[in-house]
Write an enzyme that holds these catalytic residues in place. Sequence first.
Site, PDB file in Angstrom:
ATOM      1  N   SER A  47      -2.156   3.868  -1.885  1.00 17.65           N
ATOM      2  CA  SER A  47      -1.465   4.164  -3.142  1.00 17.65           C
ATOM      3  C   SER A  47      -2.006   5.432  -3.798  1.00 17.65           C
ATOM      4  CB  SER A  47      -1.611   3.001  -4.123  1.00 17.65           C
ATOM      5  OG  SER A  47      -1.207   1.795  -3.525  1.00 17.65           O
TER       6      SER A  47
HETATM    7  N1  SAH Z   1      -3.783  -1.690  -1.578  1.00 21.52           N
HETATM    8  C1  SAH Z   1      -3.544  -0.784  -0.471  1.00 21.52           C
HETATM    9  C2  SAH Z   1      -2.100  -0.309  -0.466  1.00 21.52           C
HETATM   10  C3  SAH Z   1      -1.503  -0.572   0.864  1.00 21.52           C
HETATM   11  S1  SAH Z   1       0.228  -0.425   1.046  1.00 21.52           S
HETATM   12  C4  SAH Z   1      -4.545   0.346  -0.446  1.00 21.52           C
HETATM   13  O1  SAH Z   1      -5.342   0.457  -1.385  1.00 21.52           O
HETATM   14  O2  SAH Z   1      -4.553   1.113   0.522  1.00 21.52           O
HETATM   15  C5  SAH Z   1       0.743  -2.120   1.088  1.00 21.52           C
HETATM   16  C6  SAH Z   1       0.147  -3.014   2.134  1.00 21.52           C
HETATM   17  O3  SAH Z   1       0.717  -4.298   1.960  1.00 21.52           O
HETATM   18  C7  SAH Z   1       0.426  -2.597   3.576  1.00 21.52           C
HETATM   19  O4  SAH Z   1      -0.763  -2.483   4.282  1.00 21.52           O
HETATM   20  C8  SAH Z   1       1.279  -3.755   4.108  1.00 21.52           C
HETATM   21  O5  SAH Z   1       1.052  -4.046   5.478  1.00 21.52           O
HETATM   22  C9  SAH Z   1       0.835  -4.902   3.221  1.00 21.52           C
HETATM   23  N2  SAH Z   1       1.778  -6.024   3.140  1.00 21.52           N
HETATM   24  C10 SAH Z   1       3.135  -5.995   3.072  1.00 21.52           C
HETATM   25  N3  SAH Z   1       3.634  -7.239   3.005  1.00 21.52           N
HETATM   26  C11 SAH Z   1       2.562  -8.088   3.038  1.00 21.52           C
HETATM   27  C12 SAH Z   1       2.429  -9.504   3.002  1.00 21.52           C
HETATM   28  N4  SAH Z   1       3.480 -10.324   2.926  1.00 21.52           N
HETATM   29  N5  SAH Z   1       1.188 -10.014   3.053  1.00 21.52           N
HETATM   30  C13 SAH Z   1       0.099  -9.224   3.131  1.00 21.52           C
HETATM   31  N6  SAH Z   1       0.158  -7.880   3.169  1.00 21.52           N
HETATM   32  C14 SAH Z   1       1.381  -7.306   3.111  1.00 21.52           C
END
Ligand code: SAH
Length: 227
Positions: A75
């Site tokens: 993000s």
């Molecule tokens: N908080 C992260 C942002 C990652 S983007 C950071 O600081 O880098 C969002 C993430 O959510 C992705 O890695 C994606 O694989 C995950 N995601 C999407 N749907 C999900 C679910 N149902 N359960 C767990 N993770 C999920």
Amino acid sequence: MISRLRLQAADVGMGMTSQRVRDRLIERLRSNGIDDERVLNVIRTVPRHQFVDEAFAMRAYEDTALPIGNGQTISQPWVVARMTAALLETGMPKRVLEIGTGSGYQAAILAALGIEVFTVERIGDLLRTARKRFRALGLHVRSKHDDGRIGWADEGPFDGIIVTAAAPALVDALSAQLASGGTLVAPVGSASEQSLLCLHKDADGHIEQRDLAPVVFVPLLSGLVDA
Ligand code: SAH
């Protein structure tokens, strides 16, 4: 807490990670309305360049989302700052659940604040890399390879819940795992744009909802990858 972060010796003195570059990001966040000094301080301290591929390390202190592989993104720092500030608004939460570990950066920010962090990721590959980063920085983060839409009932309720992937509506299972007095922050809306919603559950279990900002997150998906 912050002083326990293990910075890699090789980073010291490198231009891309210099204090000046990080301070510039902090000033930008400040001018865009982030005024919680605890949040600004932890963003200054946690090495974001260690949460992206080397090819993007040069851009780690720009206020922008970056690719982390598997079609996902780390993000934008402003969004991490805004979500973290929202969680801290009514006091420092003791235990926070994050859905969507991704690079591990948001979880590291929370852990560096002294919060007990539980994070869930559906893509095994990303989770393994994030775990290595937590270890390298000496941060204690509990993590699980699972579909985060079911939360982490065994460990709940949580003082804070942060969802870092977008859904068309709030996920009931997650709101149910929020403790009284707790705060939940989540992007809710269409695939192309969402509202960053902040829910506060009062002592009687009443929920108050605010819209913090328009945001764009990758989607919250079902099922596991690489189980
Ligand atoms: N908080 C992260 C942002 C990652 S983007 C950071 O600081 O880098 C969002 C993430 O959510 C992705 O890695 C994606 O694989 C995950 N995601 C999407 N749907 C999900 C679910 N149902 N359960 C767990 N993770 C999920």
